[in-house]
Design a protein around this motif. Sequence first.
Motif: not given
Length: 197
Positions: A140-154
């Motif tokens: 979800k667009y509003e969950n930028q922290d989850k997007i960033l966490d996923f990409l930084q880990n991956r």
Amino acid sequence: MLVFYEERLAFLAVPKTGSTAYHTALRDRADLVVTDPPDLKHAPVRRYDRFFQNIFRKMYDTEMEIMAVVREPVDWLGSWYRFRGRQERLDHPHSTHDLSFDDFIQAYMRTPRPEFADVGSQSQFFRTRNNGRGATHVFKYENQDKILDFLQNRLNMDIRLQRENVSPTRDLTLGAETLTKFRNTHSAEFNCHASAL
């Protein structure tokens, strides 16, 4: 669109979901960067699967996991409305400058849609081919922290995002009747957003 081959990840760019900021932050790290033309930059799941994923299947016997971002439908259309209402779009057929947001949503619900309201559909973006795979990671667009966490880990890196492609502020008042009609006639859009992480 960004593809990270070693990590087996394709980041598809749903329009009006902040993809430009991610492109800027990650383009030097990606193995494949598609920024133009817009039909390829914003290739939906079906187009990606048919063309790009097929290359990886046929040439390398592998597939990329697909990630993408989805925005709450009214907010997503609000972003389009604001984007198309910019001063430089005044005399363009896409301009929403002289329309209310309610008028814009009403036009979006028409068949066929007027040119200024013909902005596509997020649920259609995620549609798969009969024999294709869908998106593996939808945020979800509003969950930028989850997007960033996923990409930084991956990707095993720190990511610094800057705000880009920001549209002007406009009144996004929507009548209750219009909102109810939109929810009823475009429930697929709301289901698409609800099913994301």
